[in-house]
Write a protein that holds these residues in place. Sequence first.
Motif, mmCIF file in Angstrom:
data_model
loop_
_atom_site.group_PDB
_atom_site.id
_atom_site.type_symbol
_atom_site.label_atom_id
_atom_site.label_comp_id
_atom_site.label_asym_id
_atom_site.label_seq_id
_atom_site.Cartn_x
_atom_site.Cartn_y
_atom_site.Cartn_z
ATOM 1 N N UNK A 24 0.700 -1.084 -0.025
ATOM 2 C CA UNK A 24 -0.016 0.029 -0.007
ATOM 3 C C UNK A 24 1.064 1.322 0.053
ATOM 4 N N UNK A 25 1.665 1.313 0.831
ATOM 5 C CA UNK A 25 2.899 2.568 0.900
ATOM 6 C C UNK A 25 3.578 2.586 -0.405
ATOM 7 N N UNK A 26 3.962 1.407 -0.805
ATOM 8 C CA UNK A 26 4.544 1.447 -2.371
ATOM 9 C C UNK A 26 3.796 2.112 -3.204
ATOM 10 N N UNK A 27 2.488 1.493 -3.563
ATOM 11 C CA UNK A 27 1.645 2.166 -4.204
ATOM 12 C C UNK A 27 1.266 3.526 -4.327
ATOM 13 N N UNK A 28 1.212 4.111 -3.130
ATOM 14 C CA UNK A 28 0.717 5.242 -2.705
ATOM 15 C C UNK A 28 1.985 6.181 -3.221
ATOM 16 N N UNK A 29 3.353 6.010 -2.480
ATOM 17 C CA UNK A 29 4.248 6.781 -2.916
ATOM 18 C C UNK A 29 4.968 6.730 -4.460
ATOM 19 N N UNK A 30 4.724 5.760 -5.021
ATOM 20 C CA UNK A 30 5.163 5.651 -6.251
ATOM 21 C C UNK A 30 4.117 6.257 -7.354
ATOM 22 N N UNK A 31 2.971 5.985 -7.091
ATOM 23 C CA UNK A 31 2.030 6.086 -8.282
ATOM 24 C C UNK A 31 0.792 7.284 -7.870
ATOM 25 N N UNK A 32 0.479 7.052 -6.692
ATOM 26 C CA UNK A 32 -0.787 8.213 -6.343
ATOM 27 C C UNK A 32 -0.278 9.581 -5.803
ATOM 28 N N UNK A 33 0.522 9.474 -5.162
ATOM 29 C CA UNK A 33 1.084 10.729 -4.273
ATOM 30 C C UNK A 33 1.685 11.655 -5.552
ATOM 31 N N UNK A 34 2.593 11.424 -6.563
ATOM 32 C CA UNK A 34 2.853 12.363 -7.223
ATOM 33 C C UNK A 34 1.813 12.921 -8.242
ATOM 34 N N UNK A 35 0.766 12.252 -8.511
ATOM 35 C CA UNK A 35 -0.128 12.737 -9.340
ATOM 36 C C UNK A 35 -1.215 13.697 -8.411
ATOM 37 N N UNK A 36 -1.284 13.124 -6.930
ATOM 38 C CA UNK A 36 -2.225 13.862 -6.352
ATOM 39 C C UNK A 36 -1.505 15.504 -5.990
ATOM 40 N N UNK A 37 0.018 15.386 -5.799
ATOM 41 C CA UNK A 37 0.505 16.782 -5.696
ATOM 42 C C UNK A 37 0.313 17.416 -6.891
ATOM 43 N N UNK A 38 0.358 17.064 -8.063
ATOM 44 C CA UNK A 38 0.226 17.829 -9.385
ATOM 45 C C UNK A 38 -1.081 18.196 -9.517
ATOM 46 N N UNK A 39 -2.198 17.506 -9.096
ATOM 47 C CA UNK A 39 -3.599 18.049 -9.276
ATOM 48 C C UNK A 39 -4.177 18.487 -8.159
#
Length: 262
Positions: free
Chosen positions: A127-142
Amino acid sequence: MDPRGLLRRAGLEVEASPVPLHGGDISRVFRLGPYVVKVAEGAPSGLFPAEAEGLRALGARGVRVPRVVWVGEEGLVLEYLPEGPPDWEALARMLADLHRRREPAYAAPPGFLGTFPLPGREGGEWTEFFYLRAVEPLLRATWDLLEGLGPKVESLFRKPLPTEGPAPLHGDLWHGNLRFTPQGPALLDPSFFVGERGVDLAMMRLFGGFPEAFWRAYRALYPIPQEVERALPRYQVYYLLAHVHFFGKAYLAPLWKVIFAS
């Protein structure tokens, strides 16, 4: 660079004229005889090499992909795959075989979803891997476009996602990245990494294009547990954030929908 120029850069010469093919948002794609040539102005550094590495990674794991002929920062030359009849059962077999493979650990090279850069990451809890690698960068950008949805997205990943084991993934598996050939189905334009198969299944469900014949055959070969089914909306958040980033607030409504389905 024009497609003929890229072929010359690759040391290749063909008599055929460039025929435009369907491409993505940044690449122009052409067929020239036995080759497909992808070129782009303003492509982010590393985009084409990452695509080539993803194709090679899938090919090494038994997936039919176009052979990489040449790659550089300016573009990519691939083998042209002629079109063949749809074979959804063969696609189900290919993907079930891919998703059943087990890799040593979750891992992702630096790469892209479309043209959005994603960091490299290795190991750790899923869960941490997926969030930090995939979700968080896009969340910051949007974040500034999300009209208050940002904290709701964050809260989705405070509870663990189900795990079946690290599997190789295409990573951007919508129907536009599938091609049926006379030899069977092939996959294009990967965003390759090693994760949970729910990521691929979620994208395949998000915009349709995969008929019941595929899902029936896939489930028979590799049944999908209920906990994985229930997690698919959380994986879809990743792809919908990317659509908000690229295309704007029109994708907030489907993002709301998957958040409240999670």
